[in-house]
Design a protein around this motif. Sequence first.
Motif, mmCIF file in Angstrom:
data_model
loop_
_atom_site.group_PDB
_atom_site.id
_atom_site.type_symbol
_atom_site.label_atom_id
_atom_site.label_comp_id
_atom_site.label_asym_id
_atom_site.label_seq_id
_atom_site.Cartn_x
_atom_site.Cartn_y
_atom_site.Cartn_z
ATOM 1 N N GLN A 58 0.665 -1.380 -0.079
ATOM 2 C CA GLN A 58 -0.005 -0.053 -0.007
ATOM 3 C C GLN A 58 0.817 1.228 0.123
ATOM 4 O OE1 GLN A 58 -3.186 0.565 -0.041
ATOM 5 N NE2 GLN A 58 -4.032 -1.689 0.097
ATOM 6 N N PRO A 59 0.619 2.347 -1.062
ATOM 7 C CA PRO A 59 1.520 3.284 -0.961
ATOM 8 C C PRO A 59 1.045 4.243 0.204
ATOM 9 C CG PRO A 59 0.231 3.286 -2.795
ATOM 10 C CD PRO A 59 -0.053 2.112 -2.103
ATOM 11 N N VAL A 60 1.889 4.756 1.083
ATOM 12 C CA VAL A 60 1.595 5.724 2.163
ATOM 13 C C VAL A 60 1.003 6.991 1.603
ATOM 14 C CG1 VAL A 60 2.441 7.068 4.290
ATOM 15 C CG2 VAL A 60 3.078 4.453 3.875
ATOM 16 N N SER A 61 -0.137 7.392 1.955
ATOM 17 C CA SER A 61 -0.771 8.804 1.374
ATOM 18 C C SER A 61 -0.536 9.764 2.443
ATOM 19 C CB SER A 61 -2.317 8.759 1.207
ATOM 20 O OG SER A 61 -2.818 8.146 2.550
ATOM 21 N N LEU A 107 6.918 10.766 17.894
ATOM 22 C CA LEU A 107 6.280 9.540 17.396
ATOM 23 C C LEU A 107 5.986 9.787 15.808
ATOM 24 C CD1 LEU A 107 2.840 10.017 16.905
ATOM 25 C CD2 LEU A 107 3.147 9.463 19.306
ATOM 26 N N THR A 108 5.817 8.705 14.984
ATOM 27 C CA THR A 108 5.516 8.820 13.580
ATOM 28 C C THR A 108 4.212 7.988 13.112
ATOM 29 O OG1 THR A 108 7.979 8.678 13.287
ATOM 30 C CG2 THR A 108 6.551 8.322 11.357
ATOM 31 N N VAL A 109 3.696 8.522 12.475
ATOM 32 C CA VAL A 109 2.278 8.132 11.879
ATOM 33 C C VAL A 109 2.000 8.177 10.346
ATOM 34 C CG1 VAL A 109 -0.338 8.197 11.733
ATOM 35 C CG2 VAL A 109 1.030 8.997 14.022
ATOM 36 N N GLN A 110 1.555 6.784 9.942
ATOM 37 C CA GLN A 110 1.716 6.757 8.549
ATOM 38 C C GLN A 110 0.065 6.195 7.980
ATOM 39 O OE1 GLN A 110 4.944 4.075 7.623
ATOM 40 N NE2 GLN A 110 6.006 5.665 6.670
ATOM 41 N N THR A 111 -0.516 6.769 7.324
ATOM 42 C CA THR A 111 -1.849 6.318 6.662
ATOM 43 C C THR A 111 -1.763 5.894 5.270
ATOM 44 O OG1 THR A 111 -2.824 8.419 6.439
ATOM 45 C CG2 THR A 111 -2.811 7.530 8.737
#
Length: 196
Positions: A58-61, A107-111
């Motif tokens: 899945q490409p990170v948007s 912290l890091t968030v990817q969706t």
Amino acid sequence: MTIATMNGRYDSITPTSPPDCRKPANARPVTDYSDRPAYRPDRPSAARDDDQPVVDGQPVSLGLVCFGDGSRDGIASGTSWTWNSRRDRYEYGRYNETRKEQFDASLTVQTWDGGGRIRLPKSLVPPLNSRGSDGWWDLSDVVVEPDTIRATYRLNGLNKPKVVIDRRTGRITVKGFSDYGFRGTCDTIGHEPRRF
């Protein structure tokens, strides 16, 4: 001929081409750029499709780095003198107690479409945890709206913190069981002109 004067005196005399004759002195030559290729600026390297992170196909948007302060329950231990009324004297001994720990963290968030993940700092990972994958915990119940992003992650059997990100201000809150939590401000990873 083109004659230039300075302070009422001749400064220079230069020959000119026939098309320049009979033109006003302040007229500028017109340059023909039609033979040049069209200018197309390069896209920033961070915006190239081949540089976009991909997680499980899945490409990170949206990628965010968030800085702020966190808190969690901790166990403090030490030694102290306590009064023993039966023996009528002070006794030296050890103690353990639960107390709230506060700390600075990031912290890091990817969706991506239908999912996401969060990378927690070690200070936000309690001794009993569900063992995220290399520091990353999968986000579940991810809801991406124009103004907010909401999700949860499973920290352990008792604690399933809720993540809320305000897309207008960039503020993030993580609230879990007891004193577990994080508050901070997020920045996008890349060169986007808007917050996210």
